[in-house]
Scaffold this motif. Structure first.
Motif, mmCIF file in Angstrom:
data_model
loop_
_atom_site.group_PDB
_atom_site.id
_atom_site.type_symbol
_atom_site.label_atom_id
_atom_site.label_comp_id
_atom_site.label_asym_id
_atom_site.label_seq_id
_atom_site.Cartn_x
_atom_site.Cartn_y
_atom_site.Cartn_z
ATOM 1 N N MET A 1 7.568 5.269 -41.389
ATOM 2 C CA MET A 1 7.688 4.607 -40.105
ATOM 3 C C MET A 1 7.147 5.450 -38.966
ATOM 4 S SD MET A 1 11.102 2.311 -39.860
ATOM 5 C CE MET A 1 12.272 3.283 -40.755
ATOM 6 N N THR A 2 6.715 6.611 -39.246
ATOM 7 C CA THR A 2 6.183 7.428 -38.170
ATOM 8 C C THR A 2 4.668 7.518 -38.207
ATOM 9 O OG1 THR A 2 6.445 9.431 -39.470
ATOM 10 C CG2 THR A 2 8.252 8.852 -37.977
ATOM 11 N N SER A 3 4.042 6.743 -39.104
ATOM 12 C CA SER A 3 2.579 6.794 -39.142
ATOM 13 C C SER A 3 2.024 6.283 -37.826
ATOM 14 C CB SER A 3 2.051 5.948 -40.299
ATOM 15 O OG SER A 3 2.335 4.598 -40.080
ATOM 16 N N THR A 4 0.862 6.763 -37.475
ATOM 17 C CA THR A 4 0.276 6.391 -36.204
ATOM 18 C C THR A 4 -0.450 5.075 -36.347
ATOM 19 O OG1 THR A 4 0.020 8.697 -35.647
ATOM 20 C CG2 THR A 4 -1.275 7.133 -34.373
ATOM 21 N N GLY A 5 -0.013 4.077 -35.595
ATOM 22 C CA GLY A 5 -0.664 2.774 -35.613
ATOM 23 C C GLY A 5 -1.926 2.802 -34.782
ATOM 24 N N ASN A 6 -2.768 1.841 -35.031
ATOM 25 C CA ASN A 6 -4.000 1.695 -34.271
ATOM 26 C C ASN A 6 -3.674 0.919 -33.006
ATOM 27 O OD1 ASN A 6 -6.569 1.283 -33.368
ATOM 28 N ND2 ASN A 6 -7.296 0.258 -35.223
ATOM 29 N N VAL A 7 -3.980 1.463 -31.845
ATOM 30 C CA VAL A 7 -3.652 0.818 -30.581
ATOM 31 C C VAL A 7 -4.505 -0.425 -30.358
ATOM 32 C CG1 VAL A 7 -3.556 1.134 -28.082
ATOM 33 C CG2 VAL A 7 -2.903 2.979 -29.588
ATOM 34 N N THR A 8 -5.654 -0.480 -30.974
ATOM 35 C CA THR A 8 -6.510 -1.643 -30.865
ATOM 36 C C THR A 8 -6.504 -2.361 -32.198
ATOM 37 O OG1 THR A 8 -7.902 -0.439 -29.329
ATOM 38 C CG2 THR A 8 -8.826 -2.443 -30.282
ATOM 39 N N ALA A 26 0.815 -8.126 -25.287
ATOM 40 C CA ALA A 26 2.114 -7.600 -24.852
ATOM 41 C C ALA A 26 2.445 -6.314 -25.604
ATOM 42 C CB ALA A 26 3.207 -8.643 -25.055
ATOM 43 N N VAL A 27 2.160 -6.293 -26.895
ATOM 44 C CA VAL A 27 2.404 -5.082 -27.682
ATOM 45 C C VAL A 27 1.539 -3.937 -27.149
ATOM 46 C CG1 VAL A 27 2.087 -4.045 -29.979
ATOM 47 C CG2 VAL A 27 3.235 -6.264 -29.739
ATOM 48 N N GLN A 28 0.269 -4.228 -26.869
ATOM 49 C CA GLN A 28 -0.612 -3.188 -26.324
ATOM 50 C C GLN A 28 -0.116 -2.724 -24.953
ATOM 51 O OE1 GLN A 28 -4.190 -5.624 -26.773
ATOM 52 N NE2 GLN A 28 -5.078 -3.960 -27.973
ATOM 53 N N GLY A 29 0.301 -3.664 -24.116
ATOM 54 C CA GLY A 29 0.795 -3.314 -22.783
ATOM 55 C C GLY A 29 2.067 -2.493 -22.837
ATOM 56 N N LEU A 30 2.997 -2.887 -23.714
ATOM 57 C CA LEU A 30 4.240 -2.122 -23.862
ATOM 58 C C LEU A 30 3.950 -0.721 -24.387
ATOM 59 C CD1 LEU A 30 6.481 -4.945 -25.345
ATOM 60 C CD2 LEU A 30 6.769 -3.848 -23.095
ATOM 61 N N TYR A 31 3.000 -0.613 -25.294
ATOM 62 C CA TYR A 31 2.581 0.699 -25.804
ATOM 63 C C TYR A 31 2.043 1.547 -24.652
ATOM 64 C CZ TYR A 31 -0.226 4.224 -28.166
ATOM 65 O OH TYR A 31 -0.790 5.419 -28.575
ATOM 66 N N GLN A 32 1.179 0.956 -23.846
ATOM 67 C CA GLN A 32 0.587 1.678 -22.715
ATOM 68 C C GLN A 32 1.666 2.150 -21.744
ATOM 69 O OE1 GLN A 32 -2.758 -0.369 -20.999
ATOM 70 N NE2 GLN A 32 -2.561 0.689 -19.056
ATOM 71 N N MET A 33 2.626 1.297 -21.474
ATOM 72 C CA MET A 33 3.714 1.674 -20.573
ATOM 73 C C MET A 33 4.544 2.806 -21.181
ATOM 74 S SD MET A 33 4.828 -2.162 -19.378
ATOM 75 C CE MET A 33 6.352 -1.608 -18.641
ATOM 76 N N ASP A 34 4.796 2.720 -22.468
ATOM 77 C CA ASP A 34 5.611 3.712 -23.167
ATOM 78 C C ASP A 34 4.913 5.071 -23.228
ATOM 79 O OD1 ASP A 34 7.710 4.765 -24.686
ATOM 80 O OD2 ASP A 34 7.103 3.782 -26.537
ATOM 81 N N ARG A 105 7.511 0.112 -32.335
ATOM 82 C CA ARG A 105 8.595 -0.040 -31.360
ATOM 83 C C ARG A 105 8.296 -1.197 -30.409
ATOM 84 N NH1 ARG A 105 9.223 5.183 -30.252
ATOM 85 N NH2 ARG A 105 7.649 5.264 -28.626
ATOM 86 N N ALA A 106 7.062 -1.290 -29.927
ATOM 87 C CA ALA A 106 6.665 -2.368 -29.012
ATOM 88 C C ALA A 106 6.741 -3.730 -29.711
ATOM 89 C CB ALA A 106 5.257 -2.113 -28.483
#
Length: 170
Positions: A1-8, A26-34, A105-106
């Motif tokens: 669960m800690t692998s790095t996801g692709n932001v795009t 929304a997932v991308q935006g929440l990631y950016q905010m986080d 998480r997002a």
């Protein structure tokens, strides 16, 4: 669960439906905010002005339902103190949401928000949409985590809806 996801996410050959594109955005935006600490209104403005007008295929968020996107982002921020403990309770023992990959998480936060507040969208549709969103970012076990967490919370948050559907399927 800690692998790095692709932001795009890897966009498909076909355009996403407006609400699906809004969920991905929304997932991308929440990631950016986080990750970057970007302001809520700045994220909404950036996506609506710069990302949504693109041609489908140029950006996974192209053609997204801007109002739905803004509602998801604002809703997750507004309800985060309610959402995070619910997710924490569903994660494997020893895991907390803050230890989970930021993209995952997002996804979980947005999915739980929809289960909590968007009663116009059937719970199973919400779960399926976010499993698909997870598949667009991850190729490992993360979509299974999304399915497990959202299914358990859907059965709790929308017990009447899920019990009615379970009775029909027998």
């Amino acid at each position: 669960m800690t692998s790095t996801g692709n932001v795009t996410p890897q966009p498909g050959k076909i355009a996403l439906q407006p609400r699906t594109a809004a969920r991905v955005a929304a997932v991308q935006g929440l990631y950016q905010m986080d990750m970057a600490g970007t302001d809520l209104n700045a994220v909404i403005d950036e996506f609506v002005r710069l990302r949504f007008p693109l041609e489908p295929g140029d950006e996974a968020a192209a053609g997204a339902d801007a109002a739905f996107f803004a509602e998801l982002i604002r809703g997750v921020v507004r309800r985060q103190r309610d959402i995070d403990p619910l997710v924490d309770q569903q994660l494997a023992e020893g895991w907390r949401l803050v230890r989970v990959d930021a993209i995952l998480r997002a996804i979980l936060r947005a999915g739980v928000f929809e289960l909590m507040e968007r009663r116009d969208v059937p719970g199973r549709v919400v779960i399926n949409e976010y499993i698909n969103v997870a598949h667009s970012f991850f190729s490992d076990d993360e979509p299974k985590v999304v399915n497990g967490v959202l299914d358990k919370l859907g059965r709790s948050l929308r017990a009447t809806e899920f019990n009615r559907n379970d009775t029909r399927s027998k």
